[in-house]
Design a protein around this motif. Structure first.
Motif, mmCIF file in Angstrom:
data_model
loop_
_atom_site.group_PDB
_atom_site.id
_atom_site.type_symbol
_atom_site.label_atom_id
_atom_site.label_comp_id
_atom_site.label_asym_id
_atom_site.label_seq_id
_atom_site.Cartn_x
_atom_site.Cartn_y
_atom_site.Cartn_z
ATOM 1 N N ARG A 331 0.840 -1.206 0.000
ATOM 2 C CA ARG A 331 0.000 0.000 0.000
ATOM 3 C C ARG A 331 0.871 1.251 0.000
ATOM 4 O O ARG A 331 0.545 2.255 -0.644
ATOM 5 N N HIS A 332 1.974 1.207 0.719
ATOM 6 C CA HIS A 332 2.878 2.354 0.770
ATOM 7 C C HIS A 332 3.450 2.639 -0.621
ATOM 8 O O HIS A 332 3.509 3.802 -1.043
ATOM 9 N N VAL A 333 3.862 1.592 -1.327
ATOM 10 C CA VAL A 333 4.438 1.767 -2.655
ATOM 11 C C VAL A 333 3.358 2.151 -3.665
ATOM 12 O O VAL A 333 3.591 2.928 -4.594
ATOM 13 N N GLY A 334 2.168 1.600 -3.506
ATOM 14 C CA GLY A 334 1.084 1.890 -4.437
ATOM 15 C C GLY A 334 1.181 1.133 -5.735
ATOM 16 O O GLY A 334 0.613 1.528 -6.752
ATOM 17 N N GLY A 335 1.914 0.030 -5.740
ATOM 18 C CA GLY A 335 2.097 -0.780 -6.936
ATOM 19 C C GLY A 335 3.170 -1.810 -6.683
ATOM 20 O O GLY A 335 3.510 -2.089 -5.532
ATOM 21 N N PRO A 336 3.745 -2.384 -7.735
ATOM 22 C CA PRO A 336 4.809 -3.367 -7.542
ATOM 23 C C PRO A 336 6.026 -2.744 -6.868
ATOM 24 O O PRO A 336 6.365 -1.585 -7.104
ATOM 25 N N VAL A 337 6.690 -3.520 -6.018
ATOM 26 C CA VAL A 337 7.901 -3.032 -5.360
ATOM 27 C C VAL A 337 9.019 -2.920 -6.396
ATOM 28 O O VAL A 337 9.114 -3.737 -7.321
ATOM 29 N N PRO A 338 9.893 -1.897 -6.285
ATOM 30 C CA PRO A 338 10.954 -1.723 -7.278
ATOM 31 C C PRO A 338 12.074 -2.743 -7.157
ATOM 32 O O PRO A 338 12.854 -2.922 -8.085
ATOM 33 N N ASP A 339 12.185 -3.402 -5.999
ATOM 34 C CA ASP A 339 13.236 -4.394 -5.790
ATOM 35 C C ASP A 339 12.637 -5.549 -4.998
ATOM 36 O O ASP A 339 11.661 -5.374 -4.257
ATOM 37 N N ASP A 340 13.218 -6.742 -5.156
ATOM 38 C CA ASP A 340 12.740 -7.884 -4.383
ATOM 39 C C ASP A 340 12.774 -7.555 -2.895
ATOM 40 O O ASP A 340 13.711 -6.909 -2.403
ATOM 41 N N ALA A 341 11.764 -7.992 -2.168
ATOM 42 C CA ALA A 341 11.652 -7.686 -0.739
ATOM 43 C C ALA A 341 11.346 -8.972 0.017
ATOM 44 O O ALA A 341 10.264 -9.539 -0.132
ATOM 45 N N ALA A 342 12.305 -9.434 0.813
ATOM 46 C CA ALA A 342 12.127 -10.639 1.624
ATOM 47 C C ALA A 342 12.093 -10.249 3.090
ATOM 48 O O ALA A 342 12.842 -9.375 3.540
#
Length: 351
Positions: A331-342
């Motif tokens: 929700r914070h990004v408002g779309g796909p994350v720009p980098d992989d997030a684990a």
């Protein structure tokens, strides 16, 4: 998302018939003389976008069948202009059938690649145990690419004679080369975690493996951890500090006592620091994550405030709590994350 994709596919499949219908309506309303018949080639053209070869051919045949009575209505039947229109419909239909065949072939090849990627994911990033001793484990992995299954982020949780050992890391770079490096790191860690009595020895084994495999200045940021009775040991190799969530509700980042180079840069001569220990008692949690989490920005360019959202990690079920944290990140990004997030969450369960 699945409903949106299905709706888009339905629109694409209906688009050829919509285009042909509009051409018929406009031609009939406008009357003879304006020459809208060449626009019937839109039917087979749109059909090739989402349809099979046979369906594209049927749409082309429909366009040709409609062209004949409309040419009579427009007074063009038998004229050179109408013959050119018929030739255009036949030619565009043949080209669209070829394009459809090539598209279907590429889709099959992509499906095979995805199947291989999913198999590689099962080998490379095996499901972590949800319970390890008195620990409860939760995991979240969000790929930067909607269709991607694997990337440069890596994680592992193993139970050894020395206790539960954890690894989370982020490989420099992208693509298959990053996946290959992640495989080397995980393979070396899984072997060393069972053989080495000290956590620093595990790190040295992984460093030695990368030294044989990597070239140039490529590296892997990582945290190695080992859970003890009432404590947890952390060895940070250039990775973002994990977030410690105490049972009393306080939260703080476990900054390393010594700066360390990422794995793979051991040739630069920097000594590997010793692990440092932190209290880790009943009810305490620790959140490991990759930089794709804290570097995710909203539309105004603000980074994700992980410390402020730490309360989302509390809940009866650690996995559900981590899923809530992931949803808040998206929700914070408002779309796909720009980098992989684990993200990997450990909770010491009382009793």
């Amino acid at each position: 998302m699945g409903a949106a994709v299905s709706s888009s596919q339905s629109v694409l499949r209906a688009l050829p018939f919509i285009a042909i219908s509009l051409v018929v309506v406009v031609d009939l309303v406008s009357g003879p003389g304006l020459g809208f018949l060449p626009l019937l080639t839109l039917g087979p053209t749109f059909a090739s976008v989402a349809g099979a070869v046979r369906r594209t051919a049927l749409v082309g045949a429909l366009a040709l069948a409609i062209c004949l009575p409309l040419s009579v209505y427009d007074g063009l039947f038998g004229r050179p202009q109408n013959n050119l229109t018929i030739a255009a419909i036949v030619g565009v239909t043949a080209a669209s059938m070829l394009a459809s065949r090539l598209r279907n072939r590429r889709e099959r090849e992509l499906a095979d690649v995805r199947a291989v990627a999913e198999a590689a994911q099962r080998v490379l990033l095996r499901p972590v145990p949800r319970r390890a001793g008195d620990l409860r484990v939760a995991l979240s992995y969000t790929s930067a690419a909607a269709e991607a299954q694997i990337g440069g982020d890596l994680y592992e949780v193993v139970t050894t004679p020395e206790g539960v050992r954890i690894l989370i890391g982020d490989v420099q770079g992208k693509g298959l080369e990053a996946v290959e490096t992640a495989a080397w790191v995980l393979g070396a860690f899984r072997e060393a975690a069972y053989d080495e009595p000290e956590l620093s020895g595990v790190a040295e084994r992984v460093e030695a493996s990368l030294g044989r495999q990597l070239s140039g200045e490529k590296f892997v940021t990582a945290i190695l951890a080992e859970v003890h009775e009432g404590e947890i040991s952390l060895l940070n190799c250039g990775h973002p500090a994990p977030l410690v969530l105490r049972a009393d509700g306080t939260a703080s980042f476990a900054e390393p006592q010594e700066e360390a180079l990422p794995l793979g840069l051991g040739a630069l001569g920097s000594p590997r620091p010793k692990p440092h220990r932190l209290p880790f008692g009943d009810g305490d949690q620790i959140l490991f994550y990759t930089d794709g989490v804290i570097e995710a920005r909203d539309r105004e360019g603000r980074f994700y405030p992980l410390a402020e959202r730490a309360h989302l990690a509390w809940g009866d079920d650690p996995q559900a709590a981590l899923d809530d944290l992931r949803a808040d990140l998206l929700r914070h990004v408002g779309g796909p994350v720009p980098d992989d997030a684990a993200m990997l969450l450990l909770r010491r369960h009382p009793g």
